[in-house]
Design an enzyme around this catalytic site. Structure first.
Site, PDB file in Angstrom:
ATOM      1  N   HIS A 158      -7.822  -5.986   7.416  1.00  0.00           N
ATOM      2  CA  HIS A 158      -7.536  -4.963   8.420  1.00  0.00           C
ATOM      3  C   HIS A 158      -7.720  -5.541   9.824  1.00  0.00           C
ATOM      4  CE1 HIS A 158      -6.468  -0.740   9.120  1.00  0.00           C
ATOM      5  NE2 HIS A 158      -7.083  -0.911  10.278  1.00  0.00           N
ATOM      6  N   GLU A 218      -2.772  -1.624  -2.996  1.00  0.00           N
ATOM      7  CA  GLU A 218      -3.860  -0.858  -2.391  1.00  0.00           C
ATOM      8  C   GLU A 218      -3.547   0.629  -2.451  1.00  0.00           C
ATOM      9  OE1 GLU A 218      -5.162  -4.029   1.092  1.00  0.00           O
ATOM     10  OE2 GLU A 218      -3.949  -2.274   1.633  1.00  0.00           O
ATOM     11  N   HIS A 220       0.856  -1.198   0.000  1.00  0.00           N
ATOM     12  CA  HIS A 220       0.000   0.000   0.000  1.00  0.00           C
ATOM     13  C   HIS A 220       0.887   1.242   0.000  1.00  0.00           C
ATOM     14  CE1 HIS A 220      -3.837   2.034   1.799  1.00  0.00           C
ATOM     15  NE2 HIS A 220      -3.142   2.874   1.043  1.00  0.00           N
TER      16      HIS A 220
END
Length: 241
Positions: free
Chosen positions: A190, A70, A43
């Site tokens: 997450h 991401e 990410h």
């Protein structure tokens, strides 16, 4: 079997803290795949405080499984992923100064915006996923964007599970059922860890992929990276039999 994608952002933070290039995120990507994970997640944020844009290019060159990138689809991010062409791009609505992702998209307000980005990604053969809160009312709007998958934001689930509030899974189950009804596939990520991930998969057995980073790296300090990845794989496999 639910696929495990290992998020390397925390490895990059550790490397950046000393500026020496150690640990080498490319080598960790190679090793994580060798140890059995099904993919690598990274990410890159605008300030490049962990994974850098150069890392994305370097890591993409050693991927033998799948690469999931991401990020918030800014112009710079879109240029990056259209150049690298990872297996999957997960669109996340985090602000530039966010410590970590803390919510999913409001697909009602951002439907046109997401539709435009997803159309560009899919034109280059990139699978798309939208980061979404467990809110059933947002699913139909997500479906209209043309996305392939929804990644359920499991932060609230993790908090509820830790506090032994097992009904925290209910909105996820309801949202997941609607996602399937709209012919999209499901990812999750997450704050997932070795304690809560089996419960999530048991209740939503049609999840295709989980992305785990912070907890997996923390657990690896005690267990070692290979043992930790194998521990996740066992939990993901058992509940799918």
């Amino acid at each position: 079997m639910v696929k495990l994608s290992v998020n390397l952002n925390k490895i990059a933070i550790l490397r950046n803290s000393r500026g020496s290039g150690i640990p080498n995120v490319v080598q960790v990507a190679i090793d994580a795949q060798k140890f059995g994970c099904h993919g690598i997640t990274i990410h890159p944020r605008p300030d490049e405080r962990h994974i850098t844009y150069k890392d994305v290019y370097d890591i993409s060159s050693v991927i033998t499984t799948e690469l999931n990138v991401e990020g918030n689809p800014t112009e710079k991010f879109m240029k990056l992923v259209l150049d690298v062409k990872p297996s999957q791009v997960t669109l996340v609505p985090d602000s530039e100064n966010a410590i970590t992702s803390s919510s999913g998209w409001n697909t009602f307000l951002y439907q046109d915006f997401l539709t435009d980005k997803i159309k560009k990604l899919k034109a280059h053969g990139i699978r798309t996923s939208i980061f979404l809160d467990p809110k059933p009312e947002l699913v139909s709007h997500a479906a209209k964007t043309g996305t392939d998958r929804i990644e359920l934001y499991t932060g609230p689930f993790s908090i509820g599970y830790n506090n032994k509030k097992m009904d925290c899974i209910d909105p996820y189950v309801d949202t997941a059922k609607l996602i399937l009804n709209h012919h999209m596939s499901i990812n999750a990520g997450h704050d997932l860890n070795l304690d809560n991930i089996s419960f999530l998969i048991e209740k939503i057995p049609y999840i295709l992929e989980v992305s785990v980073g912070h907890a997996l790296i923390k657990e690896s300090i005690y267990m070692g990276l290979e043992n930790t990845i194998q521990s996740y794989l066992k939990r993901l496999l058992i509940k799918k039999k």
